[in-house]
Design a protein around this motif. Sequence first.
Motif, PDB file in Angstrom:
ATOM      1  N   MET A   1       0.850  -1.182   0.000  1.00 51.82           N
ATOM      2  CA  MET A   1       0.000   0.000   0.000  1.00 51.82           C
ATOM      3  C   MET A   1       0.892   1.241   0.000  1.00 51.82           C
ATOM      4  O   MET A   1       1.818   1.335   0.785  1.00 51.82           O
ATOM      5  CB  MET A   1      -0.914  -0.034   1.235  1.00 51.82           C
ATOM      6  N   MET A   2       0.585   2.179  -0.864  1.00 55.22           N
ATOM      7  CA  MET A   2       1.367   3.392  -0.997  1.00 55.22           C
ATOM      8  C   MET A   2       0.850   4.452  -0.027  1.00 55.22           C
ATOM      9  O   MET A   2      -0.350   4.684   0.063  1.00 55.22           O
ATOM     10  CB  MET A   2       1.264   3.901  -2.438  1.00 55.22           C
ATOM     11  N   SER A   3       1.774   5.094   0.701  1.00 52.39           N
ATOM     12  CA  SER A   3       1.368   6.149   1.631  1.00 52.39           C
ATOM     13  C   SER A   3       0.905   7.372   0.850  1.00 52.39           C
ATOM     14  O   SER A   3       1.215   7.539  -0.329  1.00 52.39           O
ATOM     15  CB  SER A   3       2.520   6.518   2.557  1.00 52.39           C
ATOM     16  N   SER A   4       0.170   8.228   1.526  1.00 58.10           N
ATOM     17  CA  SER A   4      -0.348   9.439   0.907  1.00 58.10           C
ATOM     18  C   SER A   4       0.781  10.332   0.396  1.00 58.10           C
ATOM     19  O   SER A   4       0.696  10.916  -0.678  1.00 58.10           O
ATOM     20  CB  SER A   4      -1.215  10.196   1.912  1.00 58.10           C
ATOM     21  N   LYS A   5       1.856  10.406   1.161  1.00 52.79           N
ATOM     22  CA  LYS A   5       3.014  11.213   0.778  1.00 52.79           C
ATOM     23  C   LYS A   5       3.646  10.681  -0.507  1.00 52.79           C
ATOM     24  O   LYS A   5       3.967  11.447  -1.413  1.00 52.79           O
ATOM     25  CB  LYS A   5       4.024  11.210   1.921  1.00 52.79           C
ATOM     26  N   HIS A   6       3.790   9.353  -0.590  1.00 56.32           N
ATOM     27  CA  HIS A   6       4.363   8.745  -1.785  1.00 56.32           C
ATOM     28  C   HIS A   6       3.427   8.875  -2.986  1.00 56.32           C
ATOM     29  O   HIS A   6       3.882   9.071  -4.110  1.00 56.32           O
ATOM     30  CB  HIS A   6       4.704   7.273  -1.534  1.00 56.32           C
ATOM     31  N   LYS A   7       2.136   8.765  -2.732  1.00 50.03           N
ATOM     32  CA  LYS A   7       1.161   8.902  -3.817  1.00 50.03           C
ATOM     33  C   LYS A   7       1.206  10.320  -4.390  1.00 50.03           C
ATOM     34  O   LYS A   7       1.187  10.500  -5.604  1.00 50.03           O
ATOM     35  CB  LYS A   7      -0.244   8.571  -3.317  1.00 50.03           C
ATOM     36  N   ASN A   8       1.278  11.329  -3.524  1.00 52.34           N
ATOM     37  CA  ASN A   8       1.352  12.718  -3.992  1.00 52.34           C
ATOM     38  C   ASN A   8       2.633  12.964  -4.777  1.00 52.34           C
ATOM     39  O   ASN A   8       2.618  13.649  -5.797  1.00 52.34           O
ATOM     40  CB  ASN A   8       1.249  13.690  -2.820  1.00 52.34           C
ATOM     41  N   LEU A   9       3.737  12.413  -4.314  1.00 52.57           N
ATOM     42  CA  LEU A   9       5.004  12.568  -5.028  1.00 52.57           C
ATOM     43  C   LEU A   9       4.934  11.885  -6.390  1.00 52.57           C
ATOM     44  O   LEU A   9       5.380  12.444  -7.394  1.00 52.57           O
ATOM     45  CB  LEU A   9       6.158  11.987  -4.197  1.00 52.57           C
ATOM     46  N   ARG A  10       4.343  10.707  -6.428  1.00 49.44           N
ATOM     47  CA  ARG A  10       4.178   9.981  -7.691  1.00 49.44           C
ATOM     48  C   ARG A  10       3.334  10.796  -8.665  1.00 49.44           C
ATOM     49  O   ARG A  10       3.673  10.924  -9.841  1.00 49.44           O
ATOM     50  CB  ARG A  10       3.537   8.623  -7.422  1.00 49.44           C
ATOM     51  N   GLN A  11       2.227  11.365  -8.174  1.00 57.16           N
ATOM     52  CA  GLN A  11       1.358  12.173  -9.033  1.00 57.16           C
ATOM     53  C   GLN A  11       2.073  13.433  -9.520  1.00 57.16           C
ATOM     54  O   GLN A  11       1.917  13.824 -10.676  1.00 57.16           O
ATOM     55  CB  GLN A  11       0.071  12.549  -8.291  1.00 57.16           C
ATOM     56  N   LEU A  12       2.856  14.055  -8.671  1.00 56.08           N
ATOM     57  CA  LEU A  12       3.601  15.250  -9.050  1.00 56.08           C
ATOM     58  C   LEU A  12       4.626  14.926 -10.140  1.00 56.08           C
ATOM     59  O   LEU A  12       4.757  15.666 -11.122  1.00 56.08           O
ATOM     60  CB  LEU A  12       4.282  15.856  -7.826  1.00 56.08           C
ATOM     61  N   ILE A  13       5.321  13.812  -9.983  1.00 51.57           N
ATOM     62  CA  ILE A  13       6.310  13.399 -10.986  1.00 51.57           C
ATOM     63  C   ILE A  13       5.624  13.065 -12.306  1.00 51.57           C
ATOM     64  O   ILE A  13       6.082  13.469 -13.386  1.00 51.57           O
ATOM     65  CB  ILE A  13       7.151  12.217 -10.468  1.00 51.57           C
ATOM     66  N   LEU A  14       4.513  12.353 -12.246  1.00 50.80           N
ATOM     67  CA  LEU A  14       3.763  12.044 -13.471  1.00 50.80           C
ATOM     68  C   LEU A  14       3.245  13.316 -14.132  1.00 50.80           C
ATOM     69  O   LEU A  14       3.306  13.462 -15.357  1.00 50.80           O
ATOM     70  CB  LEU A  14       2.598  11.101 -13.163  1.00 50.80           C
ATOM     71  N   ALA A  15       2.735  14.252 -13.341  1.00 57.21           N
ATOM     72  CA  ALA A  15       2.237  15.517 -13.895  1.00 57.21           C
ATOM     73  C   ALA A  15       3.360  16.272 -14.604  1.00 57.21           C
ATOM     74  O   ALA A  15       3.157  16.826 -15.692  1.00 57.21           O
ATOM     75  CB  ALA A  15       1.610  16.366 -12.798  1.00 57.21           C
ATOM     76  N   ALA A  16       4.548  16.280 -14.023  1.00 59.40           N
ATOM     77  CA  ALA A  16       5.696  16.926 -14.661  1.00 59.40           C
ATOM     78  C   ALA A  16       6.036  16.238 -15.978  1.00 59.40           C
ATOM     79  O   ALA A  16       6.364  16.899 -16.973  1.00 59.40           O
ATOM     80  CB  ALA A  16       6.894  16.913 -13.720  1.00 59.40           C
ATOM     81  N   MET A  17       5.951  14.905 -16.003  1.00 59.40           N
ATOM     82  CA  MET A  17       6.214  14.166 -17.231  1.00 59.40           C
ATOM     83  C   MET A  17       5.170  14.511 -18.301  1.00 59.40           C
ATOM     84  O   MET A  17       5.509  14.744 -19.462  1.00 59.40           O
ATOM     85  CB  MET A  17       6.200  12.659 -16.960  1.00 59.40           C
ATOM     86  N   PHE A  18       3.893  14.580 -17.905  1.00 58.93           N
ATOM     87  CA  PHE A  18       2.846  14.919 -18.874  1.00 58.93           C
ATOM     88  C   PHE A  18       3.005  16.356 -19.377  1.00 58.93           C
ATOM     89  O   PHE A  18       2.769  16.628 -20.559  1.00 58.93           O
ATOM     90  CB  PHE A  18       1.458  14.694 -18.261  1.00 58.93           C
ATOM     91  N   LEU A  19       3.424  17.261 -18.515  1.00 62.38           N
ATOM     92  CA  LEU A  19       3.679  18.636 -18.950  1.00 62.38           C
ATOM     93  C   LEU A  19       4.815  18.669 -19.963  1.00 62.38           C
ATOM     94  O   LEU A  19       4.724  19.346 -20.995  1.00 62.38           O
ATOM     95  CB  LEU A  19       3.996  19.531 -17.736  1.00 62.38           C
ATOM     96  N   THR A  20       5.854  17.909 -19.700  1.00 56.88           N
ATOM     97  CA  THR A  20       6.977  17.825 -20.637  1.00 56.88           C
ATOM     98  C   THR A  20       6.522  17.266 -21.985  1.00 56.88           C
ATOM     99  O   THR A  20       6.911  17.775 -23.040  1.00 56.88           O
ATOM    100  CB  THR A  20       8.099  16.945 -20.046  1.00 56.88           C
ATOM    101  N   LEU A  21       5.698  16.240 -21.952  1.00 62.24           N
ATOM    102  CA  LEU A  21       5.155  15.691 -23.201  1.00 62.24           C
ATOM    103  C   LEU A  21       4.305  16.712 -23.946  1.00 62.24           C
ATOM    104  O   LEU A  21       4.351  16.784 -25.179  1.00 62.24           O
ATOM    105  CB  LEU A  21       4.332  14.436 -22.917  1.00 62.24           C
ATOM    106  N   ALA A  22       3.531  17.503 -23.216  1.00 65.34           N
ATOM    107  CA  ALA A  22       2.699  18.537 -23.853  1.00 65.34           C
ATOM    108  C   ALA A  22       3.566  19.581 -24.551  1.00 65.34           C
ATOM    109  O   ALA A  22       3.164  20.138 -25.572  1.00 65.34           O
ATOM    110  CB  ALA A  22       1.792  19.204 -22.820  1.00 65.34           C
ATOM    111  N   LEU A  23       4.736  19.825 -24.016  1.00 65.84           N
ATOM    112  CA  LEU A  23       5.653  20.778 -24.650  1.00 65.84           C
ATOM    113  C   LEU A  23       6.354  20.158 -25.853  1.00 65.84           C
ATOM    114  O   LEU A  23       6.629  20.843 -26.839  1.00 65.84           O
ATOM    115  CB  LEU A  23       6.697  21.263 -23.638  1.00 65.84           C
ATOM    116  N   ALA A  24       6.646  18.855 -25.800  1.00 65.57           N
ATOM    117  CA  ALA A  24       7.451  18.197 -26.835  1.00 65.57           C
ATOM    118  C   ALA A  24       6.648  17.630 -28.002  1.00 65.57           C
ATOM    119  O   ALA A  24       7.109  17.670 -29.150  1.00 65.57           O
ATOM    120  CB  ALA A  24       8.278  17.083 -26.202  1.00 65.57           C
ATOM    121  N   LEU A  25       5.471  17.072 -27.755  1.00 67.15           N
ATOM    122  CA  LEU A  25       4.709  16.401 -28.821  1.00 67.15           C
ATOM    123  C   LEU A  25       4.428  17.283 -30.044  1.00 67.15           C
ATOM    124  O   LEU A  25       4.474  16.777 -31.170  1.00 67.15           O
ATOM    125  CB  LEU A  25       3.395  15.833 -28.278  1.00 67.15           C
ATOM    126  N   PRO A  26       4.131  18.582 -29.883  1.00 70.80           N
ATOM    127  CA  PRO A  26       3.902  19.396 -31.087  1.00 70.80           C
ATOM    128  C   PRO A  26       5.088  19.437 -32.044  1.00 70.80           C
ATOM    129  O   PRO A  26       4.898  19.628 -33.244  1.00 70.80           O
ATOM    130  CB  PRO A  26       3.597  20.784 -30.517  1.00 70.80           C
TER     131      PRO A  26
END
Length: 182
Positions: A1-26
Motif C-alpha cells: 500500500m502506498m502512503s499518501s506522501k508517496h502517492k502525492n510525489l508519484r502524481q507530481l512526478i507524473l504531472a511533470a512528465m505529462f507537462l513535458t510531453l505537452a511541450l514536446a509532442l507538437p
Amino acid sequence: MMSSKHKNLRQLILAAMFLTLALALPFLTGQIPQVGSALCPMHIPVLLCGFFCGPWYALAVGLVAPLLRFALFGMPPLMPTGIAMCFELATYGFVSGLLYKLLPGKKVFTYVTLIAAMLAGRIIWGIARVILAGLAQSEFAWTAFLSGAFVNAVPGIILHILLIPVLVIALKRYTETGSQAQ
C-alpha cells in the motif's frame, strides 16, 4: 500500500512528465504535413494526466502547458489561441480526472470519460474565444466555433479516441500487475 506522501510525489512526478510531453509532442506532429496541428498533440498528455494524476494536477498541467510553450518556443500565439487553449486544456484535464475517479472502473467508462472531457473542453474553448473576441472588439461566429472545435479537429478527435483509452487501459493493467508482483 502506498502512503499518501508517496502517492502525492508519484502524481507530481507524473504531472511533470505529462507537462513535458505537452511541450514536446507538437514538435513531432508538426513534421506531418497538412494534419500536424490538427492532431491536437498538447491535448493527449493533458487528458492522460487526468486519468493518471487526478483532476487537480491535470487542471494545472492543462492551464500551464500553452503558456509555458509560448514562453519557451513562441507557439501557440498567446492571443487568442494560447489563452483559449489554457481554458480548454484545463477543462480536459479536470473533467477527465474527475469523471475517471467517479465512474466505475470498467473499460467503457474510459471512453465515456474521454468523450465527455473532449466535449466539455471544446465548449469551454468556444466560450473563451467568444469572451476574448469581445475583449478585442472582434467577432467569433458560430461557424468559426464549429470549424475550430470539430471540423478542423477531426484527425485529433479520431486519434484521441483510438489512442488514449488503449493507453489508459494498458498502463493501468501494467501498473496494477506490477504492484501486485511486489
